[in-house]
Every structure is written in C-alpha cells, then in structure tokens.
Design an enzyme around this catalytic site. Structure first.
Site, PDB file in Angstrom:
ATOM      1  N   ARG A  88       0.940  -1.205   0.040  1.00  0.00           N
ATOM      2  CA  ARG A  88       0.000  -0.097   0.059  1.00  0.00           C
ATOM      3  C   ARG A  88       0.849   1.314  -0.171  1.00  0.00           C
ATOM      4  O   ARG A  88       0.365   2.277  -0.406  1.00  0.00           O
ATOM      5  CB  ARG A  88      -0.781   0.097   1.387  1.00  0.00           C
ATOM      6  CG  ARG A  88      -1.801  -1.108   1.169  1.00  0.00           C
ATOM      7  CD  ARG A  88      -2.228  -1.416   2.779  1.00  0.00           C
ATOM      8  NE  ARG A  88      -2.931  -2.787   2.783  1.00  0.00           N
ATOM      9  CZ  ARG A  88      -2.275  -3.863   2.899  1.00  0.00           C
ATOM     10  NH1 ARG A  88      -0.840  -3.625   3.116  1.00  0.00           N
ATOM     11  NH2 ARG A  88      -2.799  -4.988   3.106  1.00  0.00           N
ATOM     12  N   LYS A 146     -14.956   0.356  -3.718  1.00  0.00           N
ATOM     13  CA  LYS A 146     -15.115   0.202  -2.303  1.00  0.00           C
ATOM     14  C   LYS A 146     -14.441   1.253  -1.328  1.00  0.00           C
ATOM     15  O   LYS A 146     -15.097   1.981  -0.637  1.00  0.00           O
ATOM     16  CB  LYS A 146     -14.750  -1.149  -1.693  1.00  0.00           C
ATOM     17  CG  LYS A 146     -15.453  -1.479  -0.426  1.00  0.00           C
ATOM     18  CD  LYS A 146     -14.204  -1.079   0.739  1.00  0.00           C
ATOM     19  CE  LYS A 146     -14.720  -1.404   2.064  1.00  0.00           C
ATOM     20  NZ  LYS A 146     -13.602  -0.860   3.034  1.00  0.00           N
ATOM     21  N   PRO A 179     -21.213   1.633   0.680  1.00  0.00           N
ATOM     22  CA  PRO A 179     -19.943   0.850   0.455  1.00  0.00           C
ATOM     23  C   PRO A 179     -20.288  -0.512   0.740  1.00  0.00           C
ATOM     24  O   PRO A 179     -21.050  -0.982   1.691  1.00  0.00           O
ATOM     25  CB  PRO A 179     -18.904   1.221   1.547  1.00  0.00           C
ATOM     26  CG  PRO A 179     -19.354   2.754   1.920  1.00  0.00           C
ATOM     27  CD  PRO A 179     -20.872   2.617   1.836  1.00  0.00           C
ATOM     28  N   ASP A 190     -18.488  -4.227   1.231  1.00  0.00           N
ATOM     29  CA  ASP A 190     -17.168  -4.959   1.850  1.00  0.00           C
ATOM     30  C   ASP A 190     -17.858  -6.274   1.784  1.00  0.00           C
ATOM     31  O   ASP A 190     -18.996  -6.648   1.518  1.00  0.00           O
ATOM     32  CB  ASP A 190     -16.757  -4.656   2.907  1.00  0.00           C
ATOM     33  CG  ASP A 190     -17.476  -4.334   4.022  1.00  0.00           C
ATOM     34  OD1 ASP A 190     -18.473  -5.212   4.222  1.00  0.00           O
ATOM     35  OD2 ASP A 190     -17.335  -3.303   4.816  1.00  0.00           O
TER      36      ASP A 190
END
Length: 305
Positions: free
Chosen positions: A163, A205, A222, A224
């Site tokens: 990330r 998302k 969202p 998930d």
DNA sequence: ATTTGCCCTGGTGT
DNA sequence: AACACCAGGGCAA
C-alpha cells in the site's frame, strides 16, 4: 464542557463501527485527534462531556445535525434493518477530514481493523505534527505534502506493505494541487466517485467509504465482504437467481457485481443508504454474529417486510 | 467485459 | 512459543 443532546446519539457505536481508526479509550473517555485538535469525549445518557474543542466542532464532527429519527423512518424498510437500528440506536456518521479518510481506506485493503489502526498510528507518529494534550503526546495526521515528501522505504517502515506506493502516489497527486478533495466533494455522487477512482489504491469500495465518511455523500453504500454477506443472507430475494448464484460462487467481488449490490443499496434505502450500511454492518459484525444463533437469524429474516 | 493470481504484513487463534 | 492462517481490495495480466 457539557452538551445536552437533543437527539439520539451513541458515542461508543459511532466510534466502534469501523468508520474511524484513530480514537482510543482511556478510562471512560474517548480520546481522538481530528485535524490539529486533540479532544476527549464521554457520554452519560443524554449528556455529552468534552474538552479540547468547542461545541460547534462537536456538533459538526459527530453529525448531531442529522435527524436520526427521520433517517430511521426513511431507511427502516424491513425487520432486519429495524433490528440493527434498535441495537445501535444513535450511531451516527462522523465527518472526517477527507485526506486522512482517503489514506485510511487505501491502507484498509486486505487488513483487519487492528492492523489498520496500527499503520495509521505509525504514519502519524513518524510524519505527523506532535500535539500534547493533558500530559500525553499525540500526533496530527500527516498532511499530503508531508507524505508526498516521504520515501517509499519510510512509508513501508510503517507497515504499509504494497500500500506504500499507493499512498505515496496519491499524496503526490494531492500535493500537486491537481486533485483537490474538497472540490471533489462538491461534485454530485457519481462524478465525485469517478474522480476518486483516479487515485491509485482506490477502487469502488474505497471510493464509497471516502464519499460516505468524509465527503458527506450519505447515499453512498460501501459494499465490503460483510455487506455482501448481509445482502446474500437477508436481501437475496431482491436479486434474480442467476446473480445470486454468481455471488455465491465468485471468489471476490467483481466491479460489475459490486455496482449491482451498491445500486440496490442506494435504490432500496434511499438518500441515507450510507446510514443503513453502517447500522447493518455494525450489527452483523458485533451483534448478529455472536449473540444470535441460527434460529434467531431465521427469525429476523422471517420478520422482514 | 470478466476472471484469476498476486500483492506485504500484523493480529489472532491454536 | 512458534506457526499457520487470513484479513472490511486493488491491479494487471
């Protein structure tokens, strides 16, 4: 300072429902850093006690201007969402600083909440401005400029893993001034979402999370793995059999499947679909999973519609 | 247009 | 104690 609440509010649920990652409990107080302010808050019934910021800030940050009763009437379409509303009555969306929110959810991919908290804590301690408050040391969340100036290795040392490059590139884009989060927030939902997708590490998302938690798009929904599970368990009748089978068999969630579940959430729950998502999500994770046995779950489903 | 493998690393459970 | 196992997705092939 003291604030007497005029509407339903549940501080614990609001801070524990997965929308924020940098609040901690110390004794019976919640301590957090928002922007350059350190604040502490606690709730006793309809009284909110706080210090570090003023009343205007508290009301805005915790969305105390949202009419929860009206919102609940609007999103309370079935027995399951009503049970979630009852269980965590007073849970509210928080208005987060957009930059911190964006980085938080870029970091959140494929990570548990505990791990996300740790990454953000390390980032703040390493790059953020030090703030002392009542004898303790806290850190502001580092600005985009500061993170843009960091090296990849420094970011990786905060535990970001793959990330790190997403955060770095995103920081550079924001730091350049070509991608301004506040301006994006002024766009309508669909356009703002498309704009957010330009950032590396931001998919559908993550974009919806940023829209909901920091850009005041309450219609964002969202999806998930938890929300997917919820929709499969309790709302599958709203989808055709082919799609239901696809959801059950496909490993992750393709963009097209995401778009379908997301569109359902917004169409079904309406302008405050994001509130529905938060209640459902928190309920499923904390309550339904542990305290309800399968029988009760069937009962909840039977009570729907 | 969809699907599949890979990405780093820390938390959690055994 | 050490060691699997896998997590609140995104991206590129």
């Amino acid at each position: 300072m003291i604030l007497r609440l005029s509407g339903p509010f549940d501080l614990d649920a609001t801070l524990c429902c997965g929308q924020v990652f940098r609040w901690e409990r110390r004794d019976d107080w919640w301590l957090g850093v928002v922007g350059d302010d350190v604040l502490r808050v606690r709730q006793e019934g309809d009284v909110l006690e706080f210090s570090g910021v003023d009343e205007v800030f508290i009301k805005h940050y915790f969305s105390l201007d949202h009419d929860i009763i009206k919102i609940a009437e609007e999103i309370g379409k079935d027995g399951y969402i009503k049970a979630a509303l009852r269980a965590y009555w007073g849970l509210r969306l928080v208005r987060q600083p957009p930059w911190e929110c964006l980085v938080s959810f870029i970091c959140a991919t494929y990570k548990s909440v505990a791990a996300i908290c740790q990454m953000l804590q390390k980032l703040s301690a390493k790059f953020g401005e030090g703030l002392s408050f009542e004898g303790y040391e806290y850190y502001a969340f580092p600005s985009a400029d500061r993170l843009a100036a960091a090296s990849l290795a420094e970011l990786e040392s905060c535990g970001l893993g793959y990330r790190a490059s997403y955060v770095l590139e995103t920081a550079i884009m924001v730091s350049n001034g070509r991608h301004d989060l506040v301006s994006i927030g002024r766009l309508p939902y669909e356009q703002a979402k498309r704009a957010l997708l330009d950032f590396p590490g931001v998919g559908l998302k993550v974009a919806d999370c940023v829209l909901l938690f920091s850009l005041e798009k309450t219609e964002a929904f969202p999806v998930d793995v938890w929300v997917k599970r919820i929709l499969q368990r309790y709302y599958i009748d709203h989808f055709d059999a082919d799609f239901a089978r696809k959801l059950a068999t496909q490993r992750g969630l393709s963009d097209s499947s995401y778009a379908r579940l997301n569109a359902f959430g917004r169409a079904y729950f309406g302008a405050y679909a994001g509130y529905a998502q938060e209640y459902l999500y928190h309920y499923e994770r904390c309550f339904a999973n542990r305290k309800l046995e399968k029988g009760n779950r069937a009962y909840a489903k039977a009570k729907m519609s």
